[in-house]
Design an enzyme around this catalytic site. Structure first.
Site, mmCIF file in Angstrom:
data_model
loop_
_atom_site.group_PDB
_atom_site.id
_atom_site.type_symbol
_atom_site.label_atom_id
_atom_site.label_comp_id
_atom_site.label_asym_id
_atom_site.label_seq_id
_atom_site.Cartn_x
_atom_site.Cartn_y
_atom_site.Cartn_z
ATOM 1 N N SER A 153 0.867 -1.189 0.000
ATOM 2 C CA SER A 153 0.000 0.000 0.000
ATOM 3 C C SER A 153 0.894 1.228 0.000
ATOM 4 O O SER A 153 2.051 1.157 0.433
ATOM 5 C CB SER A 153 -0.878 -0.006 1.258
ATOM 6 N N TYR A 166 -2.571 -0.933 10.136
ATOM 7 C CA TYR A 166 -2.577 -1.327 8.721
ATOM 8 C C TYR A 166 -1.292 -0.822 8.046
ATOM 9 O O TYR A 166 -0.585 -1.589 7.373
ATOM 10 C CB TYR A 166 -3.820 -0.745 8.030
HETATM 11 P P1 NDP Z 1 -10.958 -6.730 0.421
HETATM 12 O O1 NDP Z 1 -11.238 -6.379 1.848
HETATM 13 O O2 NDP Z 1 -11.935 -6.354 -0.617
HETATM 14 O O3 NDP Z 1 -10.636 -8.275 0.309
HETATM 15 C C1 NDP Z 1 -9.774 -8.859 1.248
HETATM 16 C C2 NDP Z 1 -9.705 -10.349 1.047
HETATM 17 O O4 NDP Z 1 -8.906 -10.877 2.115
HETATM 18 C C3 NDP Z 1 -11.068 -11.023 1.119
HETATM 19 O O5 NDP Z 1 -11.132 -12.035 0.162
HETATM 20 C C4 NDP Z 1 -11.076 -11.600 2.528
HETATM 21 O O6 NDP Z 1 -11.840 -12.769 2.645
HETATM 22 C C5 NDP Z 1 -9.615 -11.934 2.723
HETATM 23 N N1 NDP Z 1 -9.328 -12.033 4.161
HETATM 24 C C6 NDP Z 1 -9.485 -11.094 5.107
HETATM 25 N N2 NDP Z 1 -9.233 -11.599 6.311
HETATM 26 C C7 NDP Z 1 -8.909 -12.897 6.118
HETATM 27 C C8 NDP Z 1 -8.578 -13.966 6.985
HETATM 28 N N3 NDP Z 1 -8.539 -13.802 8.312
HETATM 29 N N4 NDP Z 1 -8.310 -15.171 6.459
HETATM 30 C C9 NDP Z 1 -8.368 -15.372 5.127
HETATM 31 N N5 NDP Z 1 -8.701 -14.404 4.244
HETATM 32 C C10 NDP Z 1 -8.970 -13.181 4.739
HETATM 33 O O7 NDP Z 1 -9.526 -6.062 0.126
HETATM 34 P P2 NDP Z 1 -8.910 -5.550 -1.268
HETATM 35 O O8 NDP Z 1 -9.209 -6.505 -2.335
HETATM 36 O O9 NDP Z 1 -9.235 -4.134 -1.413
HETATM 37 O O10 NDP Z 1 -7.349 -5.598 -0.900
HETATM 38 C C11 NDP Z 1 -6.475 -6.625 -1.336
HETATM 39 C C12 NDP Z 1 -5.063 -6.225 -0.953
HETATM 40 O O11 NDP Z 1 -4.701 -5.002 -1.583
HETATM 41 C C13 NDP Z 1 -4.869 -6.004 0.549
HETATM 42 O O12 NDP Z 1 -3.612 -6.476 0.925
HETATM 43 C C14 NDP Z 1 -4.937 -4.491 0.685
HETATM 44 O O13 NDP Z 1 -4.258 -4.053 1.821
HETATM 45 C C15 NDP Z 1 -4.289 -4.045 -0.605
HETATM 46 N N6 NDP Z 1 -4.634 -2.696 -1.038
HETATM 47 C C16 NDP Z 1 -5.907 -2.412 -1.490
HETATM 48 C C17 NDP Z 1 -6.224 -1.149 -1.923
HETATM 49 C C18 NDP Z 1 -7.597 -0.771 -2.434
HETATM 50 O O14 NDP Z 1 -7.816 0.398 -2.781
HETATM 51 N N7 NDP Z 1 -8.529 -1.683 -2.529
HETATM 52 C C19 NDP Z 1 -5.222 -0.061 -1.928
HETATM 53 C C20 NDP Z 1 -3.936 -0.461 -1.411
HETATM 54 C C21 NDP Z 1 -3.670 -1.733 -0.997
HETATM 55 P P3 NDP Z 1 -13.371 -12.704 3.114
HETATM 56 O O15 NDP Z 1 -14.076 -11.872 2.086
HETATM 57 O O16 NDP Z 1 -13.781 -14.126 3.142
HETATM 58 O O17 NDP Z 1 -13.362 -12.057 4.459
#
Ligand code: NDP
Length: 250
Positions: A153, A166
């Site tokens: 990020s 975070y």
């Molecule tokens: P989302 O919150 O939309 O998706 C996160 C995913 O991680 C979901 O599939 C969720 O599963 C899974 N997850 C969360 N907790 C757990 C857990 N305990 N065990 C297993 N799986 C888990 O996030 P994004 O798609 O937006 O983000 C993806 C990555 O990109 C992250 O690392 C985020 O920090 C990074 N990022 C995103 C940005 C953005 O603008 N979207 C910007 C910068 C970085 P479930 O749905 O089943 O809970």
């Protein structure tokens, strides 16, 4: 946007594990890797979401994926070792590992963060990628060349007020990436890099910016070129780099 045009068969024959593959960027990454020929291992917390991605990949006629429901918050070393054993028996190698799953956690002054929330977030965002990587190293070494990608990020590269654990966790993941990358001395063909996705239309973004119109940001599918680039052979010599999905090529 990172400009890269992936050939249709870019990831043919590759086995790629993606965490958080049921939603957001992880889901797009799984669909995109499968569409380019990879067998994807869908790891995530919510089985129903993983099954939906599985069905979509199967319906499209792409290589049959594998489903791995695992809660990264509660998983212990044995869970990761068991998973490695299963993958070894099924595939014998792992060509790609995408540390994508993460929690956003509390966005507040650092000294207001509850210790329980801090520890929970570090477990998912930092400790889980460490334990998963550790368990997967023999499988990654068994691949002709393997790529680890860490979803970072902008707040993991420059600290920003109120981004709490975070931001700290993303700095840790960048540090993990750099140390592991520097340890690859040429005896194994593993490379490790990070990607900052930039603002992307997902549930996490909506949670972080509740007042923002979602359509302001690109869909996860639009930021896939950098992931495909890093997971495929065209980035064979790229190691220890921090890339941006929404800026030009380095
Ligand atoms: P989302 O919150 O939309 O998706 C996160 C995913 O991680 C979901 O599939 C969720 O599963 C899974 N997850 C969360 N907790 C757990 C857990 N305990 N065990 C297993 N799986 C888990 O996030 P994004 O798609 O937006 O983000 C993806 C990555 O990109 C992250 O690392 C985020 O920090 C990074 N990022 C995103 C940005 C953005 O603008 N979207 C910007 C910068 C970085 P479930 O749905 O089943 O809970």
């Amino acid at each position: 946007m990172f400009e890269y045009s992936a050939s249709a068969d870019l990831l043919q024959g590759r086995v790629i594990l993606i965490t958080g593959a049921g939603d957001g960027i992880g889901r797009a990454c799984a669909l995109s890797c499968a569409a380019h020929g990879a067998t994807v291992v869908l790891l995530g917390k919510t089985l129903a979401k993983l099954e939906e991605v599985y069905d979509q990949i199967e319906a499209a006629g792409h290589p049959q994926p594998a489903i791995c429901p695992l809660n990264l918050e509660t998983a212990v070393e044995k869970d990761y070792d068991d998973l490695a054993d299963q993958l070894f028996d099924t595939f014998g190698k792992l060509d790609g590992l995408v540390h994508n799953a993460a929690l956003l956690g509390p966005r507040t002054l650092l000294d207001s963060v509850k210790t329980g929330a801090w520890l929970q977030l570090m477990q998912v965002n930092v400790n889980a990628p460490f334990m998963l990587t550790k368990a997967m190293m023999p499988l990654l070494r068994a691949a002709p060349e393997a790529s680890i990608v860490c979803a970072s990020s902008s707040v993991g590269r420059k600290g920003r007020a109120y981004w709490g654990p975070y931001a700290v966790s993303k700095f840790a993941l960048e540090g993990f990436m750099q140390v592991l990358a520097d340890e690859q001395d040429g005896t194994s063909a593993i490379r490790v890099n990070s990607v900052n996705p930039g603002a992307t239309r997902t549930a996490m973004r909506a949670k972080a910016y509740p007042g923002e119109p979602p359509e302001k940001n690109p869909e996860p599918q639009a930021i896939m070129p950098v992931f495909l680039y890093l997971l495929g052979p065209d980035s064979e010599r790229v190691n220890g780099q921090a890339l941006d999905a929404q800026q030009g090529c380095p």
